[in-house]
Design an enzyme around this catalytic site. Structure first.
Site, PDB file in Angstrom:
ATOM      1  N   CYS A   1      -3.785  -4.018  -0.722  1.00 19.43           N
ATOM      2  CA  CYS A   1      -3.284  -3.488  -1.995  1.00 19.43           C
ATOM      3  C   CYS A   1      -1.964  -2.718  -1.787  1.00 19.43           C
ATOM      4  CB  CYS A   1      -4.369  -2.663  -2.678  1.00 19.43           C
ATOM      5  SG  CYS A   1      -4.080  -2.538  -4.448  1.00 19.43           S
TER       6      CYS A   1
ATOM      7  N   HIS B   1      -9.337  -5.168  -2.459  1.00 22.37           N
ATOM      8  CA  HIS B   1      -9.872  -4.127  -1.561  1.00 22.37           C
ATOM      9  C   HIS B   1     -11.131  -4.606  -0.843  1.00 22.37           C
ATOM     10  CE1 HIS B   1      -7.553  -0.500  -2.808  1.00 22.37           C
ATOM     11  NE2 HIS B   1      -7.364  -1.217  -3.899  1.00 22.37           N
TER      12      HIS B   1
ATOM     13  N   GLU C   1     -12.483  -3.423   1.638  1.00 14.75           N
ATOM     14  CA  GLU C   1     -13.245  -2.263   2.165  1.00 14.75           C
ATOM     15  C   GLU C   1     -14.181  -1.673   1.118  1.00 14.75           C
ATOM     16  OE1 GLU C   1     -10.280  -2.229   1.008  1.00 14.75           O
ATOM     17  OE2 GLU C   1      -9.809  -0.292   0.087  1.00 14.75           O
TER      18      GLU C   1
HETATM   19  N1  GLN Z   1      -0.789   0.256  -7.923  1.00 11.49           N
HETATM   20  C1  GLN Z   1      -0.742   0.826  -6.610  1.00 11.49           C
HETATM   21  C2  GLN Z   1       0.674   0.855  -6.067  1.00 11.49           C
HETATM   22  O1  GLN Z   1       1.539   0.296  -6.632  1.00 11.49           O
HETATM   23  C3  GLN Z   1      -1.635   0.087  -5.650  1.00 11.49           C
HETATM   24  C4  GLN Z   1      -3.062   0.289  -6.049  1.00 11.49           C
HETATM   25  C5  GLN Z   1      -4.036   0.206  -4.934  1.00 11.49           C
HETATM   26  O2  GLN Z   1      -3.676   0.291  -3.747  1.00 11.49           O
HETATM   27  N2  GLN Z   1      -5.279   0.112  -5.292  1.00 11.49           N
HETATM   28  O3  GLN Z   1       0.879   1.431  -5.041  1.00 11.49           O
END
Ligand code: GLN
Length: 191
Positions: free
Chosen positions: A78, A171, A173
């Site tokens: 992410c 994610h 995890e």
């Molecule tokens: N929207 C977040 C960002 O731009 C990422 C979200 C996440 O890691 N769950 O950093």
């Protein structure tokens, strides 16, 4: 196997627990010297702007780039994927630039900013993987060095690998399914 988890901000504890369940030694990383002796590194989800700023402040950007260029395995999930990308739309902060991908942040908009869905990911076997997306990015573009590992049904690329660098928009995890972490540990142990 000793795998570091960047612990400046975000969901690092859950990655440490997943690694421990797979019997890998998981070590939180705050400082450049804590990268010494590691076999791989995970950059967790969280807030990419914060993680970028802290990586610059803690002088972690260049040491991590140098390791990656020498073949060190890295997984970014992410926000971690955003940090790995060479290009991020509407993002003025520094990234590691280790993957030849263009990423769009918060790609699902406000209405559906978080959702869970089953995705096909052949690298993990036949069983679909339950993927948790939280204000997730997508991979808009990837060059020929990048292997796309998973796509959503609308065609958006959400997991990829380039050399020993692996990224997911979701994610892994946050589920009990350890196959994604095991996949990364296989990349680490093939080093
Ligand atoms: N929207 C977040 C960002 O731009 C990422 C979200 C996440 O890691 N769950 O950093």
């Amino acid at each position: 196997m000793r795998v570091g988890v960047l612990a400046l901000q975000g969901a690092f504890m859950e990655h440490i627990e997943a690694l421990q369940r797979l019997k890998a030694k998981a070590l939180p990383v705050y400082l450049p010297k804590e990268l010494e002796g590691l076999d791989g590194l995970i950059i967790p989800g969280g807030e990419s702007t914060t993680i970028s700023r802290l990586m610059v402040d803690f002088q972690l950007m260049q040491p991590v780039r140098d390791l990656a260029q020498a073949g060190f395995p890295i997984l970014g999930t992410c926000a971690g994927m955003i940090l790995l990308a060479r290009e991020v739309s509407d993002f003025r902060l520094e990234t590691l630039g280790l993957m030849n991908i263009k990423v769009k942040r918060n790609a699902f908009g406000r209405q559906v900013d978080s959702f869970e869905t089953e995705i096909e990911m052949p690298a993990l076997g036949e069983q679909p993987f339950h993927a948790v997306f939280i204000r997730a990015p997508i991979i808009e573009k990837a060059d020929s060095k990048v292997e796309v590992l998973a796509k959503l049904s609308n065609g958006a690329a959400v997991a990829a690998k380039q050399g020993k660098v692996v990224a997911s928009a979701f994610h892994p995890e946050l589920t009990d399914d350890l196959r994604f972490h095991r996949y990364f540990l296989d990349v680490v142990s093939s080093n």
